[in-house]
Design a protein around this motif. Structure first.
Motif, short mmCIF file in Angstrom:
data_model
loop_
_atom_site.label_atom_id
_atom_site.label_comp_id
_atom_site.label_asym_id
_atom_site.label_seq_id
_atom_site.Cartn_x
_atom_site.Cartn_y
_atom_site.Cartn_z
N TRP A 40 116.23 33.33 29.45
CA TRP A 40 116.15 33.73 28.05
C TRP A 40 114.69 33.90 27.63
N ASP A 41 113.86 32.90 28.00
CA ASP A 41 112.44 32.95 27.66
C ASP A 41 111.71 34.08 28.39
N SER A 42 112.28 34.50 29.52
CA SER A 42 111.63 35.53 30.34
C SER A 42 112.17 36.93 30.07
N GLY A 43 113.01 37.08 29.06
CA GLY A 43 113.45 38.41 28.68
C GLY A 43 114.95 38.62 28.58
N ALA A 44 115.74 37.63 28.99
CA ALA A 44 117.20 37.81 28.92
C ALA A 44 117.69 37.94 27.48
N SER A 45 116.88 37.53 26.53
CA SER A 45 117.27 37.68 25.12
C SER A 45 117.43 39.15 24.75
N ALA A 46 116.83 40.03 25.53
CA ALA A 46 116.94 41.47 25.28
C ALA A 46 118.08 42.11 26.06
N TRP A 47 118.73 41.35 26.96
CA TRP A 47 119.83 41.89 27.75
C TRP A 47 121.07 42.06 26.87
N ASN A 48 121.90 43.03 27.24
CA ASN A 48 123.16 43.17 26.51
C ASN A 48 124.15 42.13 27.03
N ALA A 49 125.27 41.98 26.36
CA ALA A 49 126.24 40.94 26.70
C ALA A 49 126.77 41.08 28.12
N ALA A 50 127.00 42.29 28.59
CA ALA A 50 127.53 42.49 29.94
C ALA A 50 126.54 42.02 31.01
N VAL A 51 125.28 42.28 30.82
CA VAL A 51 124.25 41.86 31.78
C VAL A 51 124.13 40.34 31.77
N ARG A 52 124.13 39.73 30.57
CA ARG A 52 124.06 38.26 30.49
C ARG A 52 125.28 37.62 31.17
N GLU A 53 126.46 38.21 30.98
CA GLU A 53 127.66 37.67 31.61
C GLU A 53 127.57 37.78 33.13
N ALA A 54 127.08 38.92 33.62
CA ALA A 54 126.94 39.09 35.07
C ALA A 54 125.95 38.08 35.63
N TYR A 55 124.86 37.83 34.94
CA TYR A 55 123.88 36.83 35.38
C TYR A 55 124.51 35.43 35.39
#
Length: 64
Positions: A40-55
């Motif tokens: 999150w601190d490294s940029g995941a806050s800018a990811w869309n929901a699908a990318v966060r779910e995949a991660y």
């Protein structure tokens, strides 16, 4: 204690989330709090929901 493949083989862990002790690694469900926070601190806050779910659901073994 760790086995040959650096897997947990025995021990006791305290879970502050549900105030209980867990004996043996089979009772554990390893959480991803640190990697999620780091992501999150490294940029995941800018990811869309699908990318966060995949991660979050990546069960790949490339890190082993």
């Amino acid at each position: 204690m760790q086995g040959e493949r650096r897997t947990l083989t025995q021990g006791e862990w305290y879970s502050p989330y549900d105030d209980r002790y867990i004996a043996g690694p089979r009772g554990l469900d390893i959480d991803h709090l640190v990697p999620f926070a780091e992501a999150w601190d490294s940029g995941a806050s800018a990811w869309n929901a699908a990318v966060r779910e995949a991660y979050a659901n990546d069960l790949g073994t490339s890190a082993r």
